[in-house]
Each structure stands twice: as C-alpha cells, then as structure tokens.
Design a protein around this motif. Structure first.
Motif, PDB file in Angstrom:
ATOM      1  N   ASN A  13       0.821  -1.214   0.000  1.00  9.15           N
ATOM      2  CA  ASN A  13       0.000   0.000   0.000  1.00  9.15           C
ATOM      3  C   ASN A  13       0.856   1.265   0.000  1.00  9.15           C
ATOM      4  O   ASN A  13       0.398   2.323   0.397  1.00  9.15           O
ATOM      5  CB  ASN A  13      -0.941   0.012   1.220  1.00  9.15           C
ATOM      6  N   ASP A  43      -8.102  -3.654   1.083  1.00 14.90           N
ATOM      7  CA  ASP A  43      -8.777  -3.434  -0.204  1.00 14.90           C
ATOM      8  C   ASP A  43      -7.995  -2.447  -1.077  1.00 14.90           C
ATOM      9  O   ASP A  43      -7.752  -2.697  -2.264  1.00 14.90           O
ATOM     10  CB  ASP A  43     -10.218  -2.928   0.016  1.00 14.90           C
ATOM     11  N   ALA A  44      -7.565  -1.353  -0.463  1.00 15.66           N
ATOM     12  CA  ALA A  44      -6.820  -0.340  -1.234  1.00 15.66           C
ATOM     13  C   ALA A  44      -5.472  -0.893  -1.704  1.00 15.66           C
ATOM     14  O   ALA A  44      -5.021  -0.601  -2.816  1.00 15.66           O
ATOM     15  CB  ALA A  44      -6.619   0.904  -0.384  1.00 15.66           C
ATOM     16  N   ILE A  47      -5.840  -3.185  -4.755  1.00 20.92           N
ATOM     17  CA  ILE A  47      -6.098  -2.378  -5.961  1.00 20.92           C
ATOM     18  C   ILE A  47      -4.800  -1.743  -6.448  1.00 20.92           C
ATOM     19  O   ILE A  47      -4.480  -1.766  -7.641  1.00 20.92           O
ATOM     20  CB  ILE A  47      -7.165  -1.291  -5.678  1.00 20.92           C
ATOM     21  N   LEU A  48      -4.032  -1.202  -5.502  1.00 16.30           N
ATOM     22  CA  LEU A  48      -2.771  -0.540  -5.865  1.00 16.30           C
ATOM     23  C   LEU A  48      -1.775  -1.538  -6.456  1.00 16.30           C
ATOM     24  O   LEU A  48      -1.098  -1.243  -7.447  1.00 16.30           O
ATOM     25  CB  LEU A  48      -2.169   0.151  -4.641  1.00 16.30           C
ATOM     26  N   ARG A  50      -2.522  -4.362  -7.979  1.00 20.01           N
ATOM     27  CA  ARG A  50      -3.010  -4.761  -9.316  1.00 20.01           C
ATOM     28  C   ARG A  50      -2.681  -3.685 -10.348  1.00 20.01           C
ATOM     29  O   ARG A  50      -2.196  -3.974 -11.444  1.00 20.01           O
ATOM     30  CB  ARG A  50      -4.524  -5.014  -9.277  1.00 20.01           C
ATOM     31  N   ARG A  51      -2.939  -2.424  -9.979  1.00 25.53           N
ATOM     32  CA  ARG A  51      -2.645  -1.319 -10.909  1.00 25.53           C
ATOM     33  C   ARG A  51      -1.143  -1.211 -11.183  1.00 25.53           C
ATOM     34  O   ARG A  51      -0.733  -0.903 -12.306  1.00 25.53           O
ATOM     35  CB  ARG A  51      -3.135  -0.001 -10.313  1.00 25.53           C
ATOM     36  N   THR A  52      -0.344  -1.442 -10.159  1.00 23.42           N
ATOM     37  CA  THR A  52       1.104  -1.377 -10.347  1.00 23.42           C
ATOM     38  C   THR A  52       1.549  -2.455 -11.322  1.00 23.42           C
ATOM     39  O   THR A  52       2.381  -2.203 -12.207  1.00 23.42           O
ATOM     40  CB  THR A  52       1.824  -1.552  -8.992  1.00 23.42           C
TER      41      THR A  52
END
Lengths: 281, 106
Positions: A13, A43-44, A47-48, A50-52
């Motif tokens: 994160n 959760d955050a 997401i981070l 996955r985006r990375t």
C-alpha cells in the motif's frame, strides 16, 4: 535460479516504494498484501498492487505477490487481484501442508499474462511447516520454491532471534534439503537487524555457502550485500569456465574420463560449474 | 460538473450527507482522496490541491473526473490532496475511494 537471489519485500500500500520496484537492484520484488498492510487498508492495497502490475510493471524484475493467509477472509480477493494484474509468482504465507498449495493452485487455474501458469512459492514460517517441508516441497506443478520465514517461526518456537541464527539452523537445513530433493528454489529468511550490515554480510554468505538459491530482504539497503554474497567470485567463474571447456573437449574427443588441475571432472563437478556460471550471468 | 483548484476550508460540511469515503495517504508519491455525497440534486465537483499543481493540475483533475464519470456516481464532491502521485496511483486511489463509497451507500 538467479530470479531468487535477492527477493525484496515492499509494502503493497506504499505507492512510492512500488514505483521504485524496478530500480532497487533486486532480482525479484515481493509486493506484500499481508503483514505490511493494516486490516483496514487491504482493499486499497490489492487495488494498488493490481494497478502497479498492469500499469507500472518493472522490467527485468520478477514480480511476486504475497497474499494473506488461508486463515483470513482476504486471500481470495488478494489472489484475484494478483492474477488479474498478471503477477509472475504468488507467495503463500503460513504454508503448513501441501493441501494449502492445492487450494491456491485450483483458484489460479492456468491464467497468466503470458499464457503459462502463474507460479507459487510457499512461505514456511511455523514448526509444522518446517516438519512438513518435504511434503510441501514435493507438491510439484506450479510450486517453484520455498521461502523460510524465521521471524514467525522463532516467535512460535519461543526462541530469541539472533544475528548468528543458531536458533534457525535446523529449520534452514530441513527446508533446504526438502527443496534440493524436490529440485525447487530454496530462499533464505530475511536478515531482520536492518542496520547491522556486517551481520547481514555474514548471514548472506552463510546462506550462500549452505546452498540456498537466494535470500529475501526487508530493506533496499540490503540488496547489494546479498547480491554480492550470492555472486560467484571471478576465481570461481574462471574455474567453472575451464571445467565446462574441458568437459566439452573431452566429449568431442570421445574421452570418458578427464581431469583438470589434478581433479577428476565428473558429472557433479560439471553440474556445479554450470550452476556457478548460471549464478554469474 | 464543477472542477476547482485549491483547497476547501476545513470544517466545511454538507447538509444531508449520507455517504462518504476516503482512500490514500498524505505521504510522498500518494494522493489522499475524500468523497462526500452532495445534497439531493446537487452537482458533482472535483477539488484538487497538489504539490505539482502548476505542472500536472489539469491532468490530475481530468483523471479524477474521468474516474468519477466512469463509476456512474452522481452528486459527489471529491477533494483530493496530491503529493506527487503517478497516474497509476491516482487511478488506484480513486478506484478504492469509489468502491468504499458504494459500500457506504449499501
């Protein structure tokens, strides 16, 4: 096996750390969704991560995602994010039994960004996991290695963690042999005393001497020392090159047995020389 | 939709607020996003403060606005405090904030 020489943990994160993943010199980065992430931020973080993986994937670095344990409500969502992002490897914490790997493997299926199966590493960090090391290591399929987690292990043992590491000698040996027997990578535990660079160098050199494939790291400042410890010396590389040349010449000439500097060149020696050259690449 | 630069006064409240969320941090390379519901019939707005406002302010506002539009949410006020986040991070924090916002409505 060079992929696992230096495996750097980074909090899942922390965007600043994740953005630098490709620039820290490690062979692999472990994007952590487990211990480094507070429960309210799981959760955050996924997401981070996955985006990375999809938007900011570091080049020439193997990407590993440490998911949360199977005893938590998070692991399925973690896995889904890691698979969607196209991670190279899933690191399963608190692995104590091959059935746990089966659960992960079934979930992953055969999806990956390159069409091949996403690989799995088992993080063994309990007495039960160490005792079951052989069963875990022989899981086969997508399992490519095991990583020793000495902090949780020694906490569970009630042992004091020291820079010398006597308290983890048995665990290191047992996991190492299990991995060698199964033909998978054996990755040593991180050195937890972050500012003790002398201790780190000794610890990494010892792990390399034992035959570990590499070492996990909890600080970017540890990359150089560990890489150096696992890198063959110029002398070793020169020796390995001469062994391979001698063996190839003997094969061309149809000679069964051949020697170099008074030493018989047989299969184990050739294997060691190849391993040295592979680590030096 | 209104898009603004700068920072709303602390303590400003929105009457009838029933949904809200936040994501991200104020650490370097991150962006802190807070989403609040505006009163019934109110228009969405995006308010951004950034350490790189001059260079990238327009892009940040555009990215956030696009995320909000893609989410299908209406009547949402977004306040973002950017500390030099990459686009990838802005997208991730917006996705987290939107997901949490939708959860808060349920």
């Amino acid at each position: 096996m060079k992929t696992f020489r230096t495996m750097l943990f980074m909090p899942g994160n922390n965007p600043g750390m994740l953005a630098s993943a490709g620039n820290l010199g490690a062979d692999s980065v472990i994007l952590d969704l487990e211990d480094a992430v507070a429960p309210g931020e799981k959760d955050a973080a996924r997401i981070l991560v996955r985006r990375t993986l999809t938007d900011l994937r570091p080049e020439n670095v193997t990407c590993v995602v440490r998911i949360n344990g199977l005893d938590t409500p998070y692991w399925r969502d973690d896995l889904a994010a890691a698979v969607t992002g196209g991670t190279d490897v899933i690191l399963l914490p608190k692995c104590e039994h091959p059935d746990m790997l089966r659960e992960i493997a079934d979930f992953i299926g055969t999806s990956s960004r390159n069409g091949g199966a996403i690989k799995i590493m088992a993080l063994v960090e309990s007495a039960l996991g160490i005792e079951n090391a052989s069963a875990i290591a022989s899981f086969g399929g997508p399992l490519i290695g095991m990583l020793l987690g000495a902090e949780d292990l020694t906490a569970g043992m009630g042992a004091k963690r020291t820079p010398e590491g006597d308290e983890i000698a048995y665990a290191r040996g047992r996991m190492l042999m299990a991995c060698k027997a199964a033909g998978i990578a054996a990755v040593d535990t991180p050195f937890p005393f972050v500012t003790d660079m002398e201790g780190l160098a000794k610890d990494a050199a010892y792990a390399a001497q034992l035959g570990f494939s590499g070492k996990a790291l909890i600080s970017p400042h540890h990359v150089h020392a560990v890489k150096t410890a696992f890198m063959p010396t110029a002398e070793q590389i020169a020796w390995a090159s001469r062994v391979i040349e001698t063996a190839e010449a003997a094969e061309r000439d149809g000679k069964g047995a051949v020697s170099l500097d008074g030493m018989m060149i047989d299969l184990p020696i050739i294997k060691r020389a190849k391993s040295v050259l592979q680590m030096a690449e | 939709m209104n898009t603004k630069r700068g920072h709303q006064a602390e303590g400003e409240t929105i009457m009838g607020q029933t949904a809200s969320s936040q994501a991200g941090t104020l650490e370097s390379n991150d962006i802190f996003i807070r989403m609040t519901q505006v009163p019934e019939g109110g228009e969405s707005s995006v308010n951004v403060e950034s350490i790189v406002m001059k260079q990238f302010g327009e892009d940040i506002i555009k990215t956030i606005t696009q995320c909000l539009e893609d989410s299908g949410l209406k009547g949402v006020n977004i306040r973002a405090n950017d500390r030099g986040a990459l686009r990838c991070t802005i997208l991730a924090r917006m996705e987290a904030a939107i997901t949490r916002y939708k959860e808060s409505i349920k």
